[in-house]
Design an enzyme around this catalytic site. Structure first.
Site, PDB file in Angstrom:
ATOM      1  N   LYS A  10      21.009 -45.592 -31.946  1.00  0.00           N
ATOM      2  CA  LYS A  10      20.582 -46.973 -31.690  1.00  0.00           C
ATOM      3  C   LYS A  10      19.247 -47.259 -32.398  1.00  0.00           C
ATOM      4  O   LYS A  10      18.563 -46.329 -32.861  1.00  0.00           O
ATOM      5  CB  LYS A  10      20.451 -47.177 -30.176  1.00  0.00           C
ATOM      6  CG  LYS A  10      21.791 -47.081 -29.429  1.00  0.00           C
ATOM      7  CD  LYS A  10      21.611 -47.342 -27.936  1.00  0.00           C
ATOM      8  CE  LYS A  10      22.942 -47.316 -27.202  1.00  0.00           C
ATOM      9  NZ  LYS A  10      22.783 -47.730 -25.773  1.00  0.00           N
ATOM     10  N   TYR A  50      30.245 -54.352 -27.611  1.00  0.00           N
ATOM     11  CA  TYR A  50      29.939 -54.308 -26.173  1.00  0.00           C
ATOM     12  C   TYR A  50      30.682 -55.396 -25.393  1.00  0.00           C
ATOM     13  O   TYR A  50      30.217 -55.821 -24.338  1.00  0.00           O
ATOM     14  CB  TYR A  50      28.437 -54.423 -25.967  1.00  0.00           C
ATOM     15  CG  TYR A  50      27.684 -53.139 -26.288  1.00  0.00           C
ATOM     16  CD1 TYR A  50      27.894 -51.983 -25.533  1.00  0.00           C
ATOM     17  CD2 TYR A  50      26.769 -53.079 -27.327  1.00  0.00           C
ATOM     18  CE1 TYR A  50      27.218 -50.810 -25.816  1.00  0.00           C
ATOM     19  CE2 TYR A  50      26.079 -51.906 -27.625  1.00  0.00           C
ATOM     20  CZ  TYR A  50      26.317 -50.774 -26.858  1.00  0.00           C
ATOM     21  OH  TYR A  50      25.640 -49.603 -27.124  1.00  0.00           O
ATOM     22  N   PHE A  58      22.591 -57.393 -18.070  1.00  0.00           N
ATOM     23  CA  PHE A  58      21.933 -56.665 -19.152  1.00  0.00           C
ATOM     24  C   PHE A  58      22.543 -56.949 -20.533  1.00  0.00           C
ATOM     25  O   PHE A  58      22.075 -56.416 -21.531  1.00  0.00           O
ATOM     26  CB  PHE A  58      21.906 -55.155 -18.873  1.00  0.00           C
ATOM     27  CG  PHE A  58      23.257 -54.472 -18.816  1.00  0.00           C
ATOM     28  CD1 PHE A  58      23.921 -54.114 -19.988  1.00  0.00           C
ATOM     29  CD2 PHE A  58      23.850 -54.156 -17.602  1.00  0.00           C
ATOM     30  CE1 PHE A  58      25.153 -53.464 -19.950  1.00  0.00           C
ATOM     31  CE2 PHE A  58      25.083 -53.504 -17.553  1.00  0.00           C
ATOM     32  CZ  PHE A  58      25.738 -53.166 -18.736  1.00  0.00           C
ATOM     33  N   ARG A  86      30.321 -37.255 -25.062  1.00  0.00           N
ATOM     34  CA  ARG A  86      29.711 -37.873 -23.864  1.00  0.00           C
ATOM     35  C   ARG A  86      28.869 -36.847 -23.109  1.00  0.00           C
ATOM     36  O   ARG A  86      27.793 -37.171 -22.600  1.00  0.00           O
ATOM     37  CB  ARG A  86      30.792 -38.459 -22.940  1.00  0.00           C
ATOM     38  CG  ARG A  86      31.476 -39.705 -23.450  1.00  0.00           C
ATOM     39  CD  ARG A  86      30.607 -40.938 -23.527  1.00  0.00           C
ATOM     40  NE  ARG A  86      30.117 -41.421 -22.252  1.00  0.00           N
ATOM     41  CZ  ARG A  86      29.619 -42.639 -22.035  1.00  0.00           C
ATOM     42  NH1 ARG A  86      29.555 -43.534 -23.038  1.00  0.00           N
ATOM     43  NH2 ARG A  86      29.168 -43.001 -20.857  1.00  0.00           N
ATOM     44  N   THR A  92      23.961 -42.643 -18.790  1.00  0.00           N
ATOM     45  CA  THR A  92      23.330 -43.841 -19.364  1.00  0.00           C
ATOM     46  C   THR A  92      21.829 -43.879 -19.126  1.00  0.00           C
ATOM     47  O   THR A  92      21.055 -44.204 -20.026  1.00  0.00           O
ATOM     48  CB  THR A  92      23.984 -45.101 -18.748  1.00  0.00           C
ATOM     49  OG1 THR A  92      25.394 -44.983 -18.849  1.00  0.00           O
ATOM     50  CG2 THR A  92      23.510 -46.360 -19.454  1.00  0.00           C
ATOM     51  N   ARG A 103      20.024 -37.952 -24.274  1.00  0.00           N
ATOM     52  CA  ARG A 103      19.314 -38.979 -23.507  1.00  0.00           C
ATOM     53  C   ARG A 103      18.268 -38.364 -22.582  1.00  0.00           C
ATOM     54  O   ARG A 103      17.183 -38.924 -22.397  1.00  0.00           O
ATOM     55  CB  ARG A 103      20.315 -39.839 -22.732  1.00  0.00           C
ATOM     56  CG  ARG A 103      21.082 -40.807 -23.645  1.00  0.00           C
ATOM     57  CD  ARG A 103      22.296 -41.371 -22.970  1.00  0.00           C
ATOM     58  NE  ARG A 103      22.843 -42.548 -23.654  1.00  0.00           N
ATOM     59  CZ  ARG A 103      23.970 -43.139 -23.308  1.00  0.00           C
ATOM     60  NH1 ARG A 103      24.672 -42.662 -22.278  1.00  0.00           N
ATOM     61  NH2 ARG A 103      24.412 -44.197 -23.958  1.00  0.00           N
ATOM     62  N   ASN A 113      18.197 -45.913 -24.888  1.00  0.00           N
ATOM     63  CA  ASN A 113      18.612 -44.543 -24.572  1.00  0.00           C
ATOM     64  C   ASN A 113      19.160 -43.794 -25.797  1.00  0.00           C
ATOM     65  O   ASN A 113      19.991 -42.891 -25.676  1.00  0.00           O
ATOM     66  CB  ASN A 113      19.610 -44.553 -23.410  1.00  0.00           C
ATOM     67  CG  ASN A 113      20.812 -45.441 -23.667  1.00  0.00           C
ATOM     68  OD1 ASN A 113      21.005 -45.945 -24.783  1.00  0.00           O
ATOM     69  ND2 ASN A 113      21.626 -45.638 -22.653  1.00  0.00           N
ATOM     70  N   HIS A 116      24.660 -44.273 -28.556  1.00  0.00           N
ATOM     71  CA  HIS A 116      25.898 -44.790 -27.964  1.00  0.00           C
ATOM     72  C   HIS A 116      27.002 -43.792 -28.270  1.00  0.00           C
ATOM     73  O   HIS A 116      27.000 -43.176 -29.338  1.00  0.00           O
ATOM     74  CB  HIS A 116      26.274 -46.142 -28.595  1.00  0.00           C
ATOM     75  CG  HIS A 116      27.693 -46.549 -28.323  1.00  0.00           C
ATOM     76  ND1 HIS A 116      28.062 -47.191 -27.163  1.00  0.00           N
ATOM     77  CD2 HIS A 116      28.846 -46.349 -29.028  1.00  0.00           C
ATOM     78  CE1 HIS A 116      29.384 -47.393 -27.188  1.00  0.00           C
ATOM     79  NE2 HIS A 116      29.873 -46.888 -28.302  1.00  0.00           N
ATOM     80  N   GLU A 127      36.368 -48.914 -31.571  1.00  0.00           N
ATOM     81  CA  GLU A 127      34.993 -48.949 -32.087  1.00  0.00           C
ATOM     82  C   GLU A 127      34.920 -48.398 -33.516  1.00  0.00           C
ATOM     83  O   GLU A 127      34.178 -48.925 -34.348  1.00  0.00           O
ATOM     84  CB  GLU A 127      34.074 -48.168 -31.150  1.00  0.00           C
ATOM     85  CG  GLU A 127      33.926 -48.854 -29.791  1.00  0.00           C
ATOM     86  CD  GLU A 127      33.137 -48.019 -28.780  1.00  0.00           C
ATOM     87  OE1 GLU A 127      32.509 -47.019 -29.174  1.00  0.00           O
ATOM     88  OE2 GLU A 127      33.172 -48.381 -27.589  1.00  0.00           O
TER      89      GLU A 127
HETATM   90  P1  IDP Z   1      26.956 -45.998 -21.844  1.00  0.00           P
HETATM   91  O1  IDP Z   1      26.168 -46.318 -23.094  1.00  0.00           O
HETATM   92  O2  IDP Z   1      26.456 -44.738 -21.163  1.00  0.00           O
HETATM   93  O3  IDP Z   1      28.433 -45.978 -22.090  1.00  0.00           O
HETATM   94  P2  IDP Z   1      27.359 -48.574 -20.558  1.00  0.00           P
HETATM   95  O4  IDP Z   1      27.471 -48.786 -19.095  1.00  0.00           O
HETATM   96  O5  IDP Z   1      28.588 -48.708 -21.389  1.00  0.00           O
HETATM   97  O6  IDP Z   1      26.657 -47.148 -20.790  1.00  0.00           O
HETATM   98  O7  IDP Z   1      26.248 -49.591 -21.079  1.00  0.00           O
HETATM   99  C1  IDP Z   1      26.110 -49.842 -22.461  1.00  0.00           C
HETATM  100  C2  IDP Z   1      24.638 -49.869 -22.786  1.00  0.00           C
HETATM  101  O8  IDP Z   1      24.046 -51.007 -22.118  1.00  0.00           O
HETATM  102  C3  IDP Z   1      23.805 -48.681 -22.287  1.00  0.00           C
HETATM  103  O9  IDP Z   1      23.868 -47.572 -23.141  1.00  0.00           O
HETATM  104  C4  IDP Z   1      22.422 -49.288 -22.238  1.00  0.00           C
HETATM  105  O10 IDP Z   1      21.844 -49.389 -23.536  1.00  0.00           O
HETATM  106  C5  IDP Z   1      22.722 -50.687 -21.716  1.00  0.00           C
HETATM  107  N1  IDP Z   1      22.670 -50.741 -20.247  1.00  0.00           N
HETATM  108  C6  IDP Z   1      23.592 -50.299 -19.370  1.00  0.00           C
HETATM  109  N2  IDP Z   1      23.226 -50.525 -18.085  1.00  0.00           N
HETATM  110  C7  IDP Z   1      22.024 -51.135 -18.163  1.00  0.00           C
HETATM  111  C8  IDP Z   1      21.100 -51.615 -17.173  1.00  0.00           C
HETATM  112  O11 IDP Z   1      21.333 -51.530 -15.962  1.00  0.00           O
HETATM  113  N3  IDP Z   1      19.956 -52.175 -17.655  1.00  0.00           N
HETATM  114  C9  IDP Z   1      19.660 -52.287 -18.978  1.00  0.00           C
HETATM  115  N4  IDP Z   1      20.524 -51.861 -19.933  1.00  0.00           N
HETATM  116  C10 IDP Z   1      21.664 -51.282 -19.547  1.00  0.00           C
HETATM  117 MG    MG Z   2      29.736 -47.531 -22.605  1.00  0.00          MG
END
Ligand code: IDP
Ligand code: MG
Length: 139
Positions: A10, A50, A58, A86, A92, A103, A113, A116, A127
């Site tokens: 990212k 996304y 968010f 993963r 996350t 992470r 973080n 992705h 994707e």
């Molecule tokens: P992932 O990246 O672990 O698959 P997802 O739930 O798919 O997590 O969320 C996508 C991305 O959105 C996360 O990697 C993060 O950058 C952002 N994100 C997810 N949840 C939150 C939150 O509660 N606050 C702010 N950003 C979030």
């Molecule tokens: Mg995700």
């Protein structure tokens, strides 16, 4: 099963010079890089990537962040690549991610973080097709 998945370094990871570290960890895990490029995500492409999160609180700040600078897109191949990648990146929220995960070692906060990774084979295929043309991937 031999799978392909999508990883993205990212904008925070690129800004902080973590591209090599992410690639090193993927390679050291025995995974094969079959596609690699740096690009600046357009807003429509980030929103499509996304799409599953559209409407969440968010979503908008996530799109702003993901389009704030260049990213590195990596297509990875290996046995059970989706779940193995993963596991390498961790949960996350970096605060909940174990040491030794990308992470856990480098993430700043739940948005920034570093990486992705696709969360299922179905999402991985979608994707990869969003970010790579067929001829950009090694067979
Ligand atoms: P992932 O990246 O672990 O698959 P997802 O739930 O798919 O997590 O969320 C996508 C991305 O959105 C996360 O990697 C993060 O950058 C952002 N994100 C997810 N949840 C939150 C939150 O509660 N606050 C702010 N950003 C979030
Ligand atoms: Mg995700």
């Amino acid at each position: 099963m031999l799978e392909r998945t999508l990883v993205i370094v990212k904008p925070d990871g690129v800004r902080r010079g973590l591209v090599g570290e992410v690639l090193r960890r993927l390679e050291r895990a025995g995974l094969r890089i079959v596609g690699l490029k740096m690009l600046h995500l357009s807003r429509p492409l980030a929103e499509s990537l996304y799409a599953q999160h559209r409407g969440k609180e968010f979503f908008e700040p996530l799109i702003e962040f993901m389009t704030s600078g260049p990213i590195v897109a990596i297509c990875i191949e290996g046995d059970n690549a989706v779940s193995r990648v993963r596991a390498l990146i961790g949960p996350t929220n970096p605060a909940e991610a174990p040491k030794g995960t990308i992470r856990g070692d480098f993430g700043s906060n739940v948005r920034e973080n570093v990486v992705h990774a696709a969360d299922s084979l179905q999402h991985a295929q979608r994707e990869i097709a969003l970010l790579f043309r067929e001829e950009e991937l090694i067979s």
